[in-house]
Design an enzyme around this catalytic site. Sequence first.
Site, PDB file in Angstrom:
ATOM      1  N   GLU A 108      41.918 -16.944 -17.505  1.00 21.23           N
ATOM      2  CA  GLU A 108      43.195 -16.236 -17.471  1.00 21.23           C
ATOM      3  C   GLU A 108      43.215 -15.221 -16.323  1.00 21.23           C
ATOM      4  O   GLU A 108      44.250 -15.043 -15.651  1.00 21.23           O
ATOM      5  CB  GLU A 108      43.424 -15.477 -18.793  1.00 21.23           C
ATOM      6  CG  GLU A 108      43.460 -16.358 -20.043  1.00 21.23           C
ATOM      7  CD  GLU A 108      42.099 -16.515 -20.709  1.00 21.23           C
ATOM      8  OE1 GLU A 108      41.098 -16.717 -19.982  1.00 21.23           O
ATOM      9  OE2 GLU A 108      42.020 -16.453 -21.945  1.00 21.23           O
ATOM     10  N   GLY A 118      15.017 -41.874 -31.711  1.00 22.06           N
ATOM     11  CA  GLY A 118      14.856 -42.086 -33.151  1.00 22.06           C
ATOM     12  C   GLY A 118      14.589 -40.783 -33.885  1.00 22.06           C
ATOM     13  O   GLY A 118      15.147 -40.524 -34.962  1.00 22.06           O
TER      14      GLY A 118
HETATM   15  C1  AOF Z   1      34.851 -17.616 -21.145  1.00 29.89           C
HETATM   16  N1  AOF Z   1      35.768 -17.989 -20.221  1.00 29.89           N
HETATM   17  O1  AOF Z   1      37.847 -18.309 -19.547  1.00 29.89           O
HETATM   18  C2  AOF Z   1      37.499 -17.546 -21.745  1.00 29.89           C
HETATM   19  C3  AOF Z   1      36.536 -17.185 -22.732  1.00 29.89           C
HETATM   20  O2  AOF Z   1      30.609 -13.594 -22.332  1.00 29.89           O
HETATM   21  P1  AOF Z   1      32.027 -13.180 -22.115  1.00 29.89           P
HETATM   22  O3  AOF Z   1      32.251 -11.734 -22.242  1.00 29.89           O
HETATM   23  O4  AOF Z   1      32.529 -13.731 -20.819  1.00 29.89           O
HETATM   24  O5  AOF Z   1      32.908 -13.798 -23.303  1.00 29.89           O
HETATM   25  C4  AOF Z   1      32.771 -15.124 -23.660  1.00 29.89           C
HETATM   26  C5  AOF Z   1      33.728 -15.464 -24.788  1.00 29.89           C
HETATM   27  O6  AOF Z   1      35.080 -15.228 -24.427  1.00 29.89           O
HETATM   28  C6  AOF Z   1      33.670 -16.937 -25.133  1.00 29.89           C
HETATM   29  O7  AOF Z   1      32.677 -17.211 -26.065  1.00 29.89           O
HETATM   30  C7  AOF Z   1      35.064 -17.232 -25.692  1.00 29.89           C
HETATM   31  O8  AOF Z   1      35.063 -16.959 -27.078  1.00 29.89           O
HETATM   32  C8  AOF Z   1      35.967 -16.202 -24.998  1.00 29.89           C
HETATM   33  N2  AOF Z   1      36.886 -16.797 -23.984  1.00 29.89           N
HETATM   34  N3  AOF Z   1      35.230 -17.231 -22.372  1.00 29.89           N
HETATM   35  O9  AOF Z   1      33.673 -17.653 -20.871  1.00 29.89           O
HETATM   36  C9  AOF Z   1      37.072 -17.961 -20.454  1.00 29.89           C
HETATM   37  N4  AOF Z   1      38.820 -17.505 -21.979  1.00 29.89           N
HETATM   38 ZN    ZN Z   2      38.844 -13.840 -21.923  1.00 27.69          ZN
END
Ligand code: AOF
Ligand code: ZN
Length: 366
Positions: free
Chosen positions: A47, A295
Amino acid sequence: MRRAIALAARGLGHTRPNPVVGCVVLDAAGQVVGEGWHQRAGGPHAEVHALRAAGDRARGGTALVTLEPCNHTGRTGPCAQALIEAGVARVVYAVPDPNPQATGGAATLSGAGVAVTGGLLAAEAAEVNEAWLTSVRTGRPFVLWKYAATLDGRSAAADGTSRWITSPEARADVHRLRARADAVVVGSGTARQDDPHLAVRHPTHEGEPAQPLRVVVDTHATAVRPGARVLDDAAPTLVAVSHQADARHLDGLAEVVRLPAAPHGPGLDVTALLAALYARDVRSVLLEGGPRLAGAFIAAGAVDKVVGYLAPALLGAGPAALADAGITTIGQALRLGVTDVARIGPDLRMTALPQRPNHPATSQES
Ligand code: AOF
Ligand code: ZN
């Protein structure tokens, strides 16, 4: 949304331990003004990339995202907040975020007066993210078992020769699977017989290939010797051995991880192997062979998807593509549902999903 899903796919193999996510931003008139995808863990979310590209034109517009925007401050800030601040009027997402730390973005957005809809093309968006979504649900990496066999199901001839059962086209297709995986796993038999390299050769249309972690299950530490191709510096390598094995010859050449023995049968505990990989941020595993290791994975209930490359050839003798999986009677057969059949050069590629995933064969007896 279909475009956002295609953008998300560009991240496959690059984002561990995070999901792949794509985003398209439209202006108030419905024109595309920004696109983005999640490129690597720790980097901006999809985003944020798309909003940066859109700038002021996002105001009053629509964001289409393959995963519900996050609500948390993790390695980066909350996307729900970024969308609100950009003045987006409407957010359409495909799949709700199952990550308990990040969930709640839809509610935050609606609370701020943004119109929110979920579920658009949810099945397609879930498919591109199947590895990550499965790993959130199961707490272990997603496992795709890939094999190549003749029409009569053999992966080698009676004398052990196995090069090349399938066509160059099928082998190129396997490199595409490798590039999307976080780790590629083989057993000691394959390491000894084929001396595989396990790195990604062919560039993919999805961009520069990511190199997966190369993993050899070498219980007695006898199959991977100095000079093995898997020990070169094309990609990192992990060798899993038993607690008793003497692995000094691997010092400085590979990471060695010691694992307990399998609860039933020979070899190492598959569940412990997957836990060790999970701890290294691996969320998707491509299991490439051979028959005994496959397996053991099936016996452990640890195969989530099967891709079989079938060559139109017959051998009549030689090892089967799959060895003992703890199945002794027809009622225990692991039934699969076919999701795709394709011709790859002269070969057939069949993709199928176990109908009862995550149920070890042994527990079906009770
Ligand atoms: C992502 N990429 O485009 C979106 C995510 O480790 P962070 O702080 O980057 O957060 C990861 C979490 O953010 C991920 O597990 C998911 O739930 C949410 N959305 N994450 O890496 C993205 N939109
Ligand atoms: Zn996000």
